[in-house]
Motif scaffolding. Structure first.
Motif, PDB file in Angstrom:
ATOM      1  N   SER A 415     -27.338   7.341  14.625  1.00 36.25           N
ATOM      2  CA  SER A 415     -26.880   7.367  15.323  1.00 36.25           C
ATOM      3  C   SER A 415     -25.131   6.853  15.411  1.00 36.25           C
ATOM      4  CB  SER A 415     -27.595   5.721  15.753  1.00 36.25           C
ATOM      5  OG  SER A 415     -26.428   4.706  14.832  1.00 36.25           O
ATOM      6  N   GLY A 416     -24.772   7.029  14.199  1.00 34.46           N
ATOM      7  CA  GLY A 416     -23.365   6.518  14.157  1.00 34.46           C
ATOM      8  C   GLY A 416     -22.687   5.127  13.694  1.00 34.46           C
ATOM      9  N   ALA A 417     -23.430   4.403  13.486  1.00 34.47           N
ATOM     10  CA  ALA A 417     -23.911   3.271  12.973  1.00 34.47           C
ATOM     11  C   ALA A 417     -23.481   2.757  10.975  1.00 34.47           C
ATOM     12  CB  ALA A 417     -24.956   1.666  13.295  1.00 34.47           C
ATOM     13  N   ILE A 418     -22.526   2.132  11.350  1.00 38.03           N
ATOM     14  CA  ILE A 418     -21.577   1.916   9.135  1.00 38.03           C
ATOM     15  C   ILE A 418     -23.336   1.466   9.098  1.00 38.03           C
ATOM     16  CG2 ILE A 418     -21.083   0.334   7.722  1.00 38.03           C
ATOM     17  CD1 ILE A 418     -18.470   0.646   9.470  1.00 38.03           C
ATOM     18  N   VAL A 419     -23.708   1.432   7.717  1.00 40.84           N
ATOM     19  CA  VAL A 419     -25.095   0.587   7.466  1.00 40.84           C
ATOM     20  C   VAL A 419     -24.775   1.005   6.151  1.00 40.84           C
ATOM     21  CG1 VAL A 419     -27.802   1.525   6.217  1.00 40.84           C
ATOM     22  CG2 VAL A 419     -27.169   3.115   8.455  1.00 40.84           C
ATOM     23  N   VAL A 420     -24.993  -0.280   5.821  1.00 46.83           N
ATOM     24  CA  VAL A 420     -24.740  -1.576   4.829  1.00 46.83           C
ATOM     25  C   VAL A 420     -25.994  -1.908   3.919  1.00 46.83           C
ATOM     26  CG1 VAL A 420     -24.341  -3.740   6.080  1.00 46.83           C
ATOM     27  CG2 VAL A 420     -22.813  -3.250   3.214  1.00 46.83           C
ATOM     28  N   PHE A 421     -25.363  -1.750   2.542  1.00 46.90           N
ATOM     29  CA  PHE A 421     -26.973  -2.017   2.186  1.00 46.90           C
ATOM     30  C   PHE A 421     -26.773  -3.583   0.496  1.00 46.90           C
ATOM     31  CE2 PHE A 421     -28.612   2.001   1.554  1.00 46.90           C
ATOM     32  CZ  PHE A 421     -29.052   2.846   2.801  1.00 46.90           C
ATOM     33  N   GLY A 422     -28.161  -4.547   0.927  1.00 49.15           N
ATOM     34  CA  GLY A 422     -27.964  -5.654   0.281  1.00 49.15           C
ATOM     35  C   GLY A 422     -29.638  -5.393   0.260  1.00 49.15           C
ATOM     36  N   SER A 423     -29.740  -7.004  -0.600  1.00 50.42           N
ATOM     37  CA  SER A 423     -31.006  -7.306  -1.495  1.00 50.42           C
ATOM     38  C   SER A 423     -31.579  -8.597  -0.217  1.00 50.42           C
ATOM     39  CB  SER A 423     -31.160  -7.885  -3.274  1.00 50.42           C
ATOM     40  OG  SER A 423     -29.712  -8.967  -3.118  1.00 50.42           O
ATOM     41  N   ASP A 424     -31.148  -8.885   0.149  1.00 51.46           N
ATOM     42  CA  ASP A 424     -30.948 -10.782   0.573  1.00 51.46           C
ATOM     43  C   ASP A 424     -32.511 -11.642  -0.626  1.00 51.46           C
ATOM     44  OD1 ASP A 424     -31.522 -12.266   2.256  1.00 51.46           O
ATOM     45  OD2 ASP A 424     -33.761 -11.682   3.988  1.00 51.46           O
ATOM     46  N   SER A 425     -31.439 -11.611  -1.483  1.00 55.86           N
ATOM     47  CA  SER A 425     -31.841 -11.783  -2.474  1.00 55.86           C
ATOM     48  C   SER A 425     -32.033 -14.373  -2.413  1.00 55.86           C
ATOM     49  CB  SER A 425     -31.369 -12.119  -4.507  1.00 55.86           C
ATOM     50  OG  SER A 425     -31.963 -12.634  -5.366  1.00 55.86           O
ATOM     51  N   PRO A 426     -32.296 -14.952  -2.865  1.00 51.45           N
ATOM     52  CA  PRO A 426     -33.446 -14.519  -3.732  1.00 51.45           C
ATOM     53  C   PRO A 426     -34.737 -13.814  -2.845  1.00 51.45           C
ATOM     54  CG  PRO A 426     -33.194 -16.669  -2.732  1.00 51.45           C
ATOM     55  CD  PRO A 426     -32.359 -16.203  -2.738  1.00 51.45           C
ATOM     56  N   VAL A 427     -34.686 -13.641  -1.850  1.00 51.35           N
ATOM     57  CA  VAL A 427     -35.869 -12.747  -1.075  1.00 51.35           C
ATOM     58  C   VAL A 427     -37.041 -11.410  -1.862  1.00 51.35           C
ATOM     59  CG1 VAL A 427     -36.764 -12.185   1.114  1.00 51.35           C
ATOM     60  CG2 VAL A 427     -35.027 -13.754   1.528  1.00 51.35           C
TER      61      VAL A 427
END
Length: 527
Positions: A415-427
């Motif tokens: 779509s053109g959006a910036i996609v940034v990653f993480g973990s949501d830790s401690p989930v």
């Protein structure tokens, strides 16, 4: 002057001007030169032979609860419990060392992973905690499990009303079961003795060491005031060794505006992110806000934590004071509502805007009519690829055929959006290798399902690494100083024992971290 030369490496720079290199020179925490071994040997400084190891820009977890993660290392760990009995055994083990009357704290249980998928009860917890008040958070962080003693301390009984944005689960007679959803969790959580700042700092020292071991050089944090205080204390004492983007809970928006904080303010160690709001709940407890009901539960569309009008008011107040907005939105109705709010902000025409873009945290399911809107509104899709593989079975049960639009990494990127990653830790585990594996394979650790879950949403390895590096820099307006291995940028690197860029399938999970360098210093090294 601190000078260092790294040679005989396999550098993936993410810099289009020089995509690969074998060596770098470092001076005073910055990248001084990038090139071949012969190029770099001409510089001064200690010489370190990387033995052909792969190196990428330092990995950044763009969604973590750093205080929660750090403290979770000290609490009862209920992650990956396979049954109620398994959970009870772990709790019983802690009881054996706890003082009488001491609160039992922990997190990580998920009834969706247990046979029958039934929520546990206070009575189940009483069996192993009769001499202790106990409060244990769901893996998602959107439900809590309290025993009878904890409910009594909190004054929760059959006559206690549900708070706004929350729910007390009750049995057929109206008696509280011991399960609390969303804001109702605070009724018990507020009775648990808070950790002191010294206890949090102590836990964070351990937490950042764990981050370095898995290759992380930085985090975007979503915890509250006590977390910010502890991070500042570590920074002032010279102990902070992670780059932190600190987001601010919406409850403190007036305070942030009052003292004139702005998104992007800070130094190379701690910078202000956005104002964090919660639009809805989570998938596991079936509290994520949906356009259509949950499968098999025609009267349940989830719940809003903050209603749309309240979020609108907070968002406009923050944005016109140059504070960006970041909103937890999991269900497709929640995502839609947040996009409406961002569209309203954009159309307001404020003369000054924040230095960092607005974000949606999680975007776990998005309606097809909204696919294009994040890019159009310059909204970052902050996603956690490991959620897709840990949640796939629950998502199929709860959302059925709608899962084609869930955890839609590829849809968001195209779509053109910036996609940034993480973990949501401690989930979820904080290890970014597990997130990279999930993004690339869309499979669990046992390589199921064959071919991947909605494999059309998978990322390439290069795209996944970008999501943990340059995308995180762009999201925090630090692309000029971080995110790639380029001259003049921060000397933050993740070093691997094998070439992660060539790994595939389950072999990705076998990739080991050989070293983590922050500001030109090894924070972790095993070669």
């Amino acid at each position: 002057m601190n000078e260092l030369r790294l040679i005989n490496g396999n550098f993936y720079t993410l810099d289009e001007a020089m995509p690969t290199a074998t060596a770098v020179a470092i001076r005073d925490g910055k990248i001084w030169a990038v090139g071949s071994d012969d190029d770099i040997k001409k510089f001064d400084g200690e010489l370190i032979d990387l033995g052909g190891r792969c190196v990428t820009p330092g990995l950044i977890d763009a969604h973590v609860h750093f205080e929660g993660f750090s403290l979770s290392l000290l609490e009862i760990d209920l992650m990956d419990t396979t049954s109620l009995e398994d959970a009870q055994q772990r709790i019983q083990k802690r009881v054996e060392t706890a003082a009488d009357g001491e609160w039992l704290r922990g997190r990580g249980w998920a009834q969706a992973d247990w046979e029958g998928h039934q929520f546990p009860t206070a009575a189940d917890l009483d069996k192993v905690s009769s001499n202790h008040p106990a409060y244990l958070r769901h893996r998602s962080g959107h439900a809590g499990w309290a025993n009878t003693q904890a409910l009594k301390i909190a004054g929760i009984n059959a006559n206690t009303p549900d708070p706004s944005g929350g729910q007390i689960q009750r049995d057929e007679n109206g008696k509280p079961t011991g399960i609390l959803f969303e804001t109702a969790m605070e009724l018990v959580a507020n009775q648990v003795p808070p950790y002191t700042e010294d206890e949090i700092i102590k836990a964070m020292r351990i937490g950042q060491e764990e981050c370095w071991k898995v290759g992380l050089v930085g985090v975007h944090d979503f915890d509250g005031r006590s977390c910010y205080q502890a991070l500042q204390a570590l920074h002032l004492s010279g102990e902070l060794g992670l780059r932190v983007v600190k987001n601010i809970p919406n409850a403190l928006v007036d305070d942030a505006i009052g003292v004139g904080l702005r998104s992007g303010f800070g130094d190379e160690w701690i910078r202000i992110g956005g104002i964090k709001m919660f639009a809805d709940g989570a998938l596991g407890p079936r509290t994520a806000l949906m356009i259509e009901p949950y499968e098999g539960e025609p009267d349940n569309r989830g719940m809003s934590v903050l209603d749309k009008e309240e979020m609108m008011e907070i968002a406009h107040a923050a944005y016109q004071n140059q504070l960006a907005i970041t909103v937890h939105a999991i269900g497709d109705q929640a995502v839609h509502d947040v996009l409406d709010i961002y569209e309203s902000i954009q159309n307001a025409g404020y003369p000054k805007t924040p230095l960092v873009p607005n974000r949606i945290e999680h975007v776990q399911i998005i309606h097809p009519t909204d696919h294009h809107r994040l890019a159009e509104l310059n909204v970052v899709a902050s996603m956690q690829p490991i959620h897709a593989t840990s949640d796939m079975d629950v998502a199929d049960r709860n959302w059925g055929g709608r899962t084609k639009d869930s955890y839609a990494l590829r849809t968001m990127k195209e779509s053109g959006a910036i996609v940034v990653f993480g973990s949501d830790s401690p989930v979820e585990p904080i290890d970014p290798i597990q997130g990279i594996h999930a993004a690339v394979t869309r499979q669990k650790a046992d390589s199921t399902p064959e071919g991947g879950w909605h494999p059309e949403q998978a990322f390439s390895m290069a795209e996944a690494v970008y999501g943990y590096t340059m995308a995180a820099a762009e999201t925090s307006n630090q692309q000029h100083r971080a995110g790639s291995i380029s001259v003049g940028k921060l000397a933050d690197f993740t070093i691997y024992q094998s070439n992660i860029m060539e790994a595939a399938g389950a072999d990705i999970l076998n990739t080991k971290i050989a070293g983590t360098m922050v500001n030109g210093e090894f924070k972790y090294r095993n070669f």
